[in-house]
Scaffold this active site. Structure first.
Site, PDB file in Angstrom:
ATOM      1  N   CYS A 120       0.823  -1.216   0.000  1.00 61.19           N
ATOM      2  CA  CYS A 120       0.000   0.000   0.000  1.00 61.19           C
ATOM      3  C   CYS A 120       0.852   1.259   0.000  1.00 61.19           C
ATOM      4  O   CYS A 120       0.355   2.349  -0.267  1.00 61.19           O
ATOM      5  CB  CYS A 120      -0.964   0.011   1.178  1.00 61.19           C
ATOM      6  SG  CYS A 120      -0.184   0.331   2.775  1.00 61.19           S
TER       7      CYS A 120
ATOM      8  N   CYS B 281     -11.957 -14.762   9.969  1.00 58.80           N
ATOM      9  CA  CYS B 281     -12.602 -14.065   8.844  1.00 58.80           C
ATOM     10  C   CYS B 281     -11.753 -14.187   7.585  1.00 58.80           C
ATOM     11  O   CYS B 281     -12.263 -14.140   6.473  1.00 58.80           O
ATOM     12  CB  CYS B 281     -12.856 -12.598   9.185  1.00 58.80           C
ATOM     13  SG  CYS B 281     -11.472 -11.475   8.900  1.00 58.80           S
TER      14      CYS B 281
ATOM     15  N   CYS C 161      -4.404  -8.852  13.490  1.00 55.29           N
ATOM     16  CA  CYS C 161      -5.551  -9.749  13.346  1.00 55.29           C
ATOM     17  C   CYS C 161      -6.531  -9.379  14.446  1.00 55.29           C
ATOM     18  O   CYS C 161      -6.142  -9.252  15.605  1.00 55.29           O
ATOM     19  CB  CYS C 161      -5.123 -11.209  13.476  1.00 55.29           C
ATOM     20  SG  CYS C 161      -6.525 -12.356  13.485  1.00 55.29           S
TER      21      CYS C 161
ATOM     22  N   SER D 118      14.258   3.946   4.463  1.00 57.52           N
ATOM     23  CA  SER D 118      15.692   4.214   4.493  1.00 57.52           C
ATOM     24  C   SER D 118      16.085   4.944   5.759  1.00 57.52           C
ATOM     25  O   SER D 118      15.293   5.685   6.358  1.00 57.52           O
ATOM     26  CB  SER D 118      16.105   5.037   3.275  1.00 57.52           C
ATOM     27  OG  SER D 118      15.507   6.320   3.315  1.00 57.52           O
TER      28      SER D 118
ATOM     29  N   GLU E 220     -19.293 -14.032  22.260  1.00 59.05           N
ATOM     30  CA  GLU E 220     -19.141 -12.807  23.040  1.00 59.05           C
ATOM     31  C   GLU E 220     -18.798 -13.016  24.507  1.00 59.05           C
ATOM     32  O   GLU E 220     -17.986 -12.259  25.052  1.00 59.05           O
ATOM     33  CB  GLU E 220     -20.427 -11.969  22.936  1.00 59.05           C
ATOM     34  CG  GLU E 220     -20.674 -11.413  21.551  1.00 59.05           C
ATOM     35  CD  GLU E 220     -22.007 -10.696  21.438  1.00 59.05           C
ATOM     36  OE1 GLU E 220     -22.010  -9.482  21.215  1.00 59.05           O
ATOM     37  OE2 GLU E 220     -23.049 -11.367  21.579  1.00 59.05           O
TER      38      GLU E 220
END
Length: 1363
Positions: free
Chosen positions: A85, A125, A172, A361, A1290
């Protein structure tokens, strides 16, 4: 500006095309925009979708790919992971890219990495999994190049420590990391096979040899070819490549660079970007489109050299941080130099993450520190050792000290940092000092994550030259250099006054105290810096750590450097992560109850699983981005795009005025009301959607939204409501329906009258939490025939999204179709909060008659998400002298934000979790406040996690007042069967279902609780600067089953297709449904049904195929869906029995395939649907569990290490123990984030400012428990449950409060010690305090004493004086 933006498209000419390989396939680009990232190219121009956009900052690892470079001179391939990205596609010329699909796939066979991730249940997921796989693959490839001994067959040269660190930069949100760590460690040659957790490869008790033989075999010699031969041939035939583009330049010499800089400076207004790794854009969010030209510095030899001599190491400016680390580790023959360089390297390994260090760098980092005041670690540690830099301007070189460089005016764009020199240090050599002088060097940093990937609150490095005093056992400081940085100042500094004060002095308590006083006046953060006092205290603490061990020391060792950290850095806990898991499979309902691998895990790992943003864009597809308000309450007078060039490329600006006639301004719906899609004439909270800008690409849409100018007017408006107190003053509340408001328990007045002691009107405040699903909100809307709309949405409740879209468009619901295949993490945030995203896409598609999609960038997602409900709690409690509570009253003000969402359920949820203890009498007044904040919504265990904390806070307070052990207070207030019935009524079930007492006792034994309490007391008594705490907490968590649809169809060949209303979020619903389908259909009892599991496929949710899907929430959707499917299967089996009996009469035995074929020929209906409606008397039930957590708090930094967590959780008869275990671990770690790490901060207007991975820290591999032991209790038969199963999604999250309570226990010991140092022994006030949530490092340090070092030194001075 407009002209410049229009000119930035690169055209690569003739033979200078950009050439690279992706997974062995050749790509040649003749045109490319220079700001295009590798991620953008891969996702939009190739079929490889495993690289995911999650943060766009290089902070999560979802986009990691393997980048390979070939050196034709040495005939070697260099491989390293990079963040795609941030990597610009123009920078990968003549390189090879490997994605997770390139390792293996479903057609060519999965790689052992994919197989082990699947088998160790390391993918839930699945959104983060491909990036994890590449991070591990990169480590495996590079480990094979080391000169280590050959590993045993099936293993690699990787060590366990390296395997864990390989994924240290990957985030994660689902698993809790443990299974991922196991998958990685399984490749390490030094792994202990007994330390690996539950998996699908071997069974408990099998020998080590058997286990190894069952692991998917890894053979390094069968390694993936990361660099294809055709690309090597092209490189050999054209050694020098120069792009000659209009906007991307690759100079090969200093002279060429200077010429380019001069020519660009001569062109008035030309903006040039010097590029190496482009990682700085991850922090500064720089809009690259503003630049006219890019100059890649990596091809200039002088800038990429590393040289060393007797004077030190010179590192070229374009040398990556990773290569600098390797060079520094190679060291020097001199012991001191090698240790100094090693410590610099060790510190550098805590900067960012591996896949950032591989391209970032050293020079770029220093320039950011100098020009942009980036809080650099490198600048600080190099400053301490007297480094120098070489600057080039007009081909002339200037040498500056690093201190001079950092202090000068920002480097202009005509100058280039050439290199940095790290000197070798020699101790003074004069006469008697020759053999006795010692050199000391240490570096320090305090950051939310120990392994890096987080900016420091403060960093420091100290270098000292000391000699033993001839007349006493003291130490004289001959010379000292103290550097501090990242504490809220423009650049790293040398503490010169402190250095001058210490030089030549014999170190003593008094001298050290004076030095610390001086330092306190120097290290002062600028106004507005967060946690300013904490940062200053860190500077004091680090200097104390460095010098205090020398106060009474006499240095006798002949070496030139000594270690001085033993009393401050106790490492008697496991350095690697370990766990013990206890699960029991259940053969009674086979394959239900078996720990089978999650459905689709392998192709999730390979990146073949299709998420919404992976769906190929239809022809003429447009992309949208939201423009949101930055004001809490204002009139919107107008919206415009600032840039003319962007205006021309925008296809539409959709707002409230574009809702068609007959449609409503509806973005989301619940049973309680609706939420507007867009602000109308008023924007009512910061983050509210104002408009939806649509353009040809997501990048253009995001740029347009970012550049939007909103004209606000606040004249004659009432002030916004920004606190719950203001909401109370102005009676601004959401109505809670009477049927949802819980009933009081007992007589509060009577209970208070019976109390021996009372605490009145104590307060607690709780903040919010962001979902941080790895996949942000996303949707794709496609106009269809006859005024219909097809919408793909990443949603937990497609049915409600369907209704909201229809309402907005003003069409019948049969004109809308919503499809959801899978969701890349939800946690409640993909329920109501996903609806406006889908609705906006549908509205734009409806108006423009073109497909429209969006994928929210992380900042926009965080600003608009809302998150968990903040609240203010006031409590009064009465209790007996033995700790038994007699009455509790709670006043709770919940901040619901602006729209109602699901907020009315909060009182019921909270009281359900609060009732886990027998309070005697429980009364409450709960108000849900309507404020001018973003709308709050359900987040995993909504209300329950806050309530669990409130309950523990009350008991902690009671125990402190009584000076009792809090564990005994908890024990005294656990429910009896009778009190459980009183508080929970019918939900309590039968007496034998109340398993908490046995869990409570069993956990004490299995965790060795009482022995560890004694060990902790001994530890705390002998350690001044670390304190440990331990805590055991229970949970009682009430859940409710909801009506759920299901559909099962048996195809002609005997394969089975299943649809359920529940959505696959990573919680394993498809896996459990497959198991239930195979079990239920196998009751037909014919040959082949034992293999039915492999014949079952669960397909995506489709709101026109299966209606009434409801919400996938509340932890019970899996079991409800399983029951719906079982009902379907029972009907099908009933239809098949006559056919089976006919075949039995003819053949004597029946095969499944023959049975189904015969049924088809007889026109038997082999498709059926059902709607499971739970019985009202049994739809609510209780879940039980308990946890013991142990932590260690560093009193200098406030860092909390979680040493161990032990959990026992009652899953009933688990439908899949592996899936449920993953849910327990993942929920616990997410709860850990809420209680210890995650600060979802806003500014004074309520606008979220913690809007990315730089500012919002979820748990990582280095912040979870070192030892993590979990037992999934198989508690027996529960007649009213689905095959006796219970929920797991949960409830375990609530157990994470045990970490917070353990931290409180450690702080309590620290405060007792601090009181002692202050001469206030026995002061009760020191043990009564509230520990905020989250208990971050600054919060913990403040409670331990920001002045604890000074107090300790004063106590020493007093002790010396009196003696």
């Amino acid at each position: 500006m407009e002209k410049r933006e229009a000119a930035t498209t690169s055209i690569i000419r003739g033979g200078d095309s950009l050439v690279f390989a992706v997974n062995g396939e050749r790509f040649e680009l003749s045109t490319v925009h220079p700001s295009t990232t590798l991620l953008q190219f891969l996702r939009s121009q190739t079929r490889f979708k495993s690289v995911k956009l999650s943060c766009g900052e290089g902070g999560c690892g979802a986009c990691v790919v393997l980048l390979s470079k070939y050196d034709p001179v040495r005939d070697e391939v260099e491989n390293f992971g990079v963040s795609s990205c941030l990597t610009l596609v123009c920078s990968v010329d003549r390189c090879s890219i490997t994605t997770s699909e390139g390792l293996g796939n479903s057609k060519d066979g999965f790689h052992p990495i994919h197989q082990r991730f699947s088998g160790f249940h390391a993918s839930q997921c699945g959104y983060c999994t491909p990036g994890m796989c590449i991070s591990l693959f990169s480590a495996l490839v590079n480990a094979e190049k080391t000169p280590r001994a050959e590993p045993p067959p099936g293993f690699s040269k990787l060590t366990v420590s390296e395997a864990e660190k390989a994924i240290a930069g990957n985030l994660c949100r689902c698993t809790g990391y443990r299974p991922i760590v196991d998958a990685c460690k399984s490749f390490a040659a030094d792994v202990d096979m007994e330390d690996l957790g539950i998996n699908s490869f071997w069974k408990k008790g099998e020998s080590k040899e058997t286990k190894i033989s069952k692991l998917p075999f890894y053979n390094p010699s069968d390694q993936i070819c990361t660099f294809p031969e055709f690309l090597k041939d092209e490189i050999r035939s054209s050694m020098q490549w120069n792009s000659k583009t209009y906007s991307w330049y690759n100079p090969f010499s200093v002279e060429q660079l200077q010429s380019m800089l001069e020519s660009n400076l001569a062109e008035n207004g030309t903006r040039v970007k010097l590029v190496v790794g482009n990682t700085g854009t991850g922090y500064y969010k720089e809009i690259l489109d503003q630049y006219d030209k890019f100059i890649d510095l990596r091809y200039i030899p002088e800038l990429s050299l590393i040289t060393r001599d007797q004077k030190g190491i010179k590192i070229g400016a374009t040398v990556t941080i990773s290569k600098a680390i390797l060079a520094l580790k190679e060291g020097n023959n001199d012991e001191f130099h090698s240790q100094v360089f090693q410590k610099i390297a060790d510190h550098m390994e805590k900067i960012a993450s591996g896949f950032i260090r591989n391209t970032a760098s050293v020079g770029g980092n220093l320039v950011m520190a100098q020009r942009n005041y980036f809080p650099s670690d490198i600048a600080t540690i190099l400053l301490a050792v007297g480094s120098t830099v070489n600057i080039m301007t007009d081909l002339k070189h200037y040498k500056l000290t690093l201190e001079e460089f950092l202090g000068r005016s920002p480097l202009d764009y005509g100058s280039v940092l050439f290199s940095v020199h790290i000197p070798c240090w020699e101790p003074a050599r004069n006469g008697s000092k020759k053999s006795s002088t010692k050199l000391l060097f240490e570096t320090y940093r305090a950051a939310p994550r120990p392994l890096g990937n987080a900016l420091a609150y403060l960093n420091a490095a100290f270098l000292a030259e000391v000699t033993p005093c001839k007349t006493s056992n003291g130490v004289i400081i001959d010379n000292i250099q103290l550097a501090f940085g990242a504490y809220g100042t423009k650049c790293a500094i040398r503490a010169r006054k402190v250095e001058e004060f210490l030089a030549g002095k014999q170190l003593s308590v008094n001298v050290l105290s004076e030095a610390i006083k001086l330092l306190g006046a120097i290290v002062v953060p600028e106004v507005g810096t967060s946690s300013a006092a904490y940062r200053s205290s860190l500077a004091v603490g680090f200097l104390f750590e460095f010098l205090h061990p020398l106060v009474d020391a006499f240095l006798t060792k002949p070496s030139k450097i000594i270690s001085i950290h033993k009393q401050f850095d106790i490492e008697n806990v496991a350095s690697s992560l370990s766990r013990k898991l206890v699960v029991e499979s259940n053969q009674k309902y086979y394959p239900v109850g078996e720990p089978i691998t999650k459905a689709g895990a392998a192709f999730q790992a390979s990146g073949e699983a299709v998420f919404v943003d992976d769906i190929s864009s239809p022809t003429n597809c447009l992309h949208g981005a939201f423009i949101y308000s930055t004001k809490p309450l204002a009139r919107v007078k107008g919206v415009k795009i600032r840039s003319k060039a962007l205006q021309d490329r925008v296809a539409g600006l959709i707002s409230v005025g574009d809702i068609p006639e007959g449609g409503d301004n509806v973005g989301a719906k619940t049973i309680f009301g609706f939420e507007p899609l867009f602000a109308d004439d008023l924007t009512r909270f910061a983050g509210q959607r104002i408009a939806f800008v649509v353009a040809d690409t997501q990048k253009l849409a995001d740029l347009a939204a970012e550049s939007a100018l909103v004209d606000y007017d606040t004249e004659n408006l009432e002030p916004p409501i920004l606190t719950v107190e203001e909401a109370v003053e102005r009676s601004s509340f959401f109505e809670v329906p009477p049927f949802l408001y819980p009933a009081q328990v007992g007589d509060f007045s009577k209970g208070m009258a019976e109390a021996d002691h009372k605490i009145l009107s104590a307060e607690i405040k709780l903040g919010s939490q962001y979902y941080f699903y790895m996949e942000t909100q996303t949707s794709l809307a496609i106009p269809d025939e006859d005024n219909c709309m097809l919408v793909y949405s990443s949603s937990q409740c497609p049915e409600f999204a369907h209704s909201a879209i229809a309402s907005c468009l003003g069409v019948s619901e049969n004109n809308v179709r919503v499809i959801t295949r899978r969701v890349g993490g939800g946690f409640g945030g993909k329920a109501i909060r996903a609806m406006p995203v889908a609705t906006a896409c549908a509205l734009a598609a409806n108006k423009l008659r073109r497909p429209v999609r969006t994928y929210l960038n992380r900042k926009t997602d965080m600003v608009m998400a809302g998150g968990r409900h903040p609240m203010k709690v006031t409590y009064s409690v009465g209790f007996k002298s033995n700790g038994k509570i007699t009455a509790l009253h709670l006043g709770i003000l919940i901040n619901g934000g602006f729209s109602v969402d699901i907020s009315p359920i909060m009182p019921r949820n909270m009281i359900g979790a609060l009732k886990k203890y027998d309070w005697g009498a429980l009364s409450f007044d709960i108000k849900v406040c309507k404020t001018n904040h973003s709308t709050k919504s359900a987040m995993r265990a909504p209300g329950e996690v806050q309530a669990s904390f409130i309950a523990e806070a009350v008991l902690e307070h009671v125990a402190s007042v009584l000076s009792m052990n809090v564990d005994s207070v908890r024990n005294r207030n656990l429910h009896t069967v009778e009190s459980l019935k009183l508080f929970y009524e019918d939900s309590a079930g039968e007496y034998f279902e109340y398993t908490l007492p046995s869990i409570w006792d069993k956990l004490a034994k299995s965790s060795c609780l009482h022995q560890r309490i004694e060990m902790i007391q001994q530890f705390n008594g002998s350690n001044k600067w670390q304190k440990r705490g331990i805590s055991r907490v229970p949970i009682v968590h009430e859940v409710a089953l909801r009506p759920t649809p299901g559909k099962v169809s048996i195809l002609r060949d005997g394969s089975v297709v299943v649809e359920v209303g529940g959505i696959e979020l990573g919680q394993g619903i498809w896996t459990k449904v497959k198991q239930m389908t195979a079990f239920a259909l196998s009751s037909i009892q014919c040959d082949g049904t034992e293999d039915l599991l492999e014949k079952v496929r669960v397909v995506q949710a489709d709101t026109l195929s299966l209606i009434q899907g409801g919400f996938t929430a509340g932890s019970t959707t899996s079991e409800s869906s399983c029951e719906a499917v079982r009902l379907c299967c029972n009907i099908l089996v009933e239809r098949l029995y006559p056919v089976k009996n006919e075949l039995l009469d003819k053949a004597g035995s029946v095969k499944w395939e023959s049975l189904i074929l015969q049924a088809h020929s007889q026109a038997v209906n082999l498709s059926t649907s059902s709607y499971y409606v739970p019985d009202f008397t049994s739809m609510h039930y209780l879940n039980y569990g308990a946890a013991v957590s142990e932590v260690e708090v560093n009193l200098v930094t406030g860092e909390t290490k979680i040493l161990q967590a032990d959990i026992i959780y009652d899953c009933g008869q688990s439908l899949n123990p592996a899936v449920d275990l993953g849910q327990v671990e993942g929920a616990f770690v997410q709860g850990l984030g809420f209680f210890m790490l995650e600060e979802y901060e806003t500014n004074s207007d309520g606008l979220v400012v913690a809007d990315g991975t730089w500012t919002y820290k979820i748990p990582t591999i280095d912040t979870i428990p070192k030892w993590f032991n979990v037992e999934v209790l198989n508690s027996g038969h529960h007649q009213k449950r689905v095959l006796s199963s219970k929920a797991s999604g949960e409830p375990p999250l609530l157990l994470a409060v045990s970490v917070h309570c353990a931290t409180r226990a450690a702080i309590k010991e620290a405060r007792k010690q601090l009181s002692c140092w202050k001469g206030l022994e026995g002061c009760d006030d020191s043990t009564i305090f509230q520990l905020e949530v989250p208990a971050t490092m600054p919060v913990v340090k403040e409670l331990c004493g920001l002045d604890n070092v000074e107090c300790y030194l004063k106590s020493l001075q007093l002790s010396v004086a009196t003696s």
